[in-house]
Design a protein around this motif. Structure first.
Motif, PDB file in Angstrom:
ATOM      1  N   ASP A  76       0.852  -1.188   0.000  1.00  0.00           N
ATOM      2  CA  ASP A  76       0.000   0.000   0.000  1.00  0.00           C
ATOM      3  C   ASP A  76       0.886   1.235   0.000  1.00  0.00           C
ATOM      4  OD1 ASP A  76      -2.344  -1.468   0.073  1.00  0.00           O
ATOM      5  OD2 ASP A  76      -2.401  -1.522   2.259  1.00  0.00           O
ATOM      6  N   CYS A  77       0.494   2.234  -0.779  1.00  0.00           N
ATOM      7  CA  CYS A  77       1.231   3.492  -0.858  1.00  0.00           C
ATOM      8  C   CYS A  77       1.255   4.146   0.520  1.00  0.00           C
ATOM      9  CB  CYS A  77       0.571   4.411  -1.877  1.00  0.00           C
ATOM     10  SG  CYS A  77       1.295   6.066  -1.939  1.00  0.00           S
ATOM     11  N   ARG A  78       2.410   4.654   0.938  1.00  0.00           N
ATOM     12  CA  ARG A  78       2.541   5.304   2.242  1.00  0.00           C
ATOM     13  C   ARG A  78       1.899   6.680   2.273  1.00  0.00           C
ATOM     14  NH1 ARG A  78       8.875   3.896   3.057  1.00  0.00           N
ATOM     15  NH2 ARG A  78       8.642   1.634   2.901  1.00  0.00           N
ATOM     16  N   GLN A 123      -3.141   0.624  -3.480  1.00  0.00           N
ATOM     17  CA  GLN A 123      -2.320  -0.568  -3.645  1.00  0.00           C
ATOM     18  C   GLN A 123      -1.434  -0.381  -4.873  1.00  0.00           C
ATOM     19  OE1 GLN A 123      -4.373  -4.247  -4.439  1.00  0.00           O
ATOM     20  NE2 GLN A 123      -2.708  -5.445  -3.548  1.00  0.00           N
ATOM     21  N   THR A 124      -0.142  -0.576  -4.698  1.00  0.00           N
ATOM     22  CA  THR A 124       0.799  -0.377  -5.778  1.00  0.00           C
ATOM     23  C   THR A 124       1.743  -1.572  -5.865  1.00  0.00           C
ATOM     24  OG1 THR A 124       2.427   1.149  -6.727  1.00  0.00           O
ATOM     25  CG2 THR A 124       2.433   0.931  -4.348  1.00  0.00           C
ATOM     26  N   SER A 125       2.205  -1.870  -7.048  1.00  0.00           N
ATOM     27  CA  SER A 125       3.108  -2.996  -7.263  1.00  0.00           C
ATOM     28  C   SER A 125       4.454  -2.493  -7.749  1.00  0.00           C
ATOM     29  CB  SER A 125       2.523  -3.955  -8.303  1.00  0.00           C
ATOM     30  OG  SER A 125       1.335  -4.517  -7.824  1.00  0.00           O
ATOM     31  N   GLY A 126       5.468  -3.296  -7.497  1.00  0.00           N
ATOM     32  CA  GLY A 126       6.804  -2.934  -7.919  1.00  0.00           C
ATOM     33  C   GLY A 126       7.622  -4.188  -8.156  1.00  0.00           C
ATOM     34  N   CYS A 167       4.074   5.003  -6.751  1.00  0.00           N
ATOM     35  CA  CYS A 167       2.614   5.112  -6.843  1.00  0.00           C
ATOM     36  C   CYS A 167       2.242   5.950  -8.063  1.00  0.00           C
ATOM     37  CB  CYS A 167       2.058   5.744  -5.571  1.00  0.00           C
ATOM     38  SG  CYS A 167       0.271   5.939  -5.604  1.00  0.00           S
ATOM     39  N   GLY A 168       1.380   5.420  -8.887  1.00  0.00           N
ATOM     40  CA  GLY A 168       0.922   6.149 -10.070  1.00  0.00           C
ATOM     41  C   GLY A 168      -0.141   7.177  -9.769  1.00  0.00           C
ATOM     42  N   CYS A 199      -0.334   9.259  -6.601  1.00  0.00           N
ATOM     43  CA  CYS A 199       0.171  10.467  -5.935  1.00  0.00           C
ATOM     44  C   CYS A 199       1.639  10.757  -6.240  1.00  0.00           C
ATOM     45  CB  CYS A 199      -0.023  10.362  -4.428  1.00  0.00           C
ATOM     46  SG  CYS A 199       1.026   9.133  -3.617  1.00  0.00           S
ATOM     47  N   GLY A 200       2.352   9.792  -6.849  1.00  0.00           N
ATOM     48  CA  GLY A 200       3.737  10.021  -7.221  1.00  0.00           C
ATOM     49  C   GLY A 200       4.766   9.592  -6.173  1.00  0.00           C
ATOM     50  N   TRP A 201       4.309   9.045  -5.053  1.00  0.00           N
ATOM     51  CA  TRP A 201       5.241   8.590  -4.018  1.00  0.00           C
ATOM     52  C   TRP A 201       6.084   7.437  -4.546  1.00  0.00           C
ATOM     53  CZ3 TRP A 201       5.249   3.591  -2.067  1.00  0.00           C
ATOM     54  CH2 TRP A 201       6.140   3.350  -1.030  1.00  0.00           C
ATOM     55  N   SER A 202       7.336   7.379  -4.143  1.00  0.00           N
ATOM     56  CA  SER A 202       8.165   6.205  -4.420  1.00  0.00           C
ATOM     57  C   SER A 202       9.066   5.977  -3.214  1.00  0.00           C
ATOM     58  CB  SER A 202       8.988   6.384  -5.692  1.00  0.00           C
ATOM     59  OG  SER A 202       9.862   7.481  -5.560  1.00  0.00           O
TER      60      SER A 202
END
Length: 103
Positions: free
Chosen positions: A59-61, A66-69, A76-77, A79-82
């Motif tokens: 899960d994006c912080r 929910q994001t995959s890597g 995250c597509g 909000c842009g968090w990585s």
């Protein structure tokens, strides 16, 4: 017609509107394989690389989406968090092993 009036307001000549006659650009050469590698060796190297990759999900912080890597590295597509590259599950190879790296 509305398009004609808009084109005239923007300074376009309504008679020349339409398709582009000819577009020319240099042709890019095809990507070349390293001369000492056969297609079988290249495919084997690609298969070995892909065998070490694992798709992971979290899960994006920032927004909770929910994001995959790959190997614990996420972006995250929404909000842009990585996450930081060092938070991954595997050690990244050094720059000297990167075929695209140019010192």
């Amino acid at each position: 017609m509305v398009v004609s009036s808009v084109r005239s307001d923007l300074g376009f000549d309504t008679r020349s509107a339409g398709r582009v006659a000819v577009v020319t650009r240099p042709v890019k050469p095809a990507a070349s394989r390293l001369p000492d590698q056969s297609p079988v060796q290249t495919a084997a190297a690609a298969a070995a690389f892909l065998a070490g990759q694992e798709i992971t999900t979290t899960d994006c912080r920032e927004c909770g989406t929910q994001t995959s890597g790959v190997n614990g590295r996420y972006s995250c597509g929404v909000c842009g968090w990585s996450n930081h590259w060092s938070e991954g599950h595997t050690v990244l190879p050094p720059a000297s092993e990167d075929p695209d790296f140019k010192p």
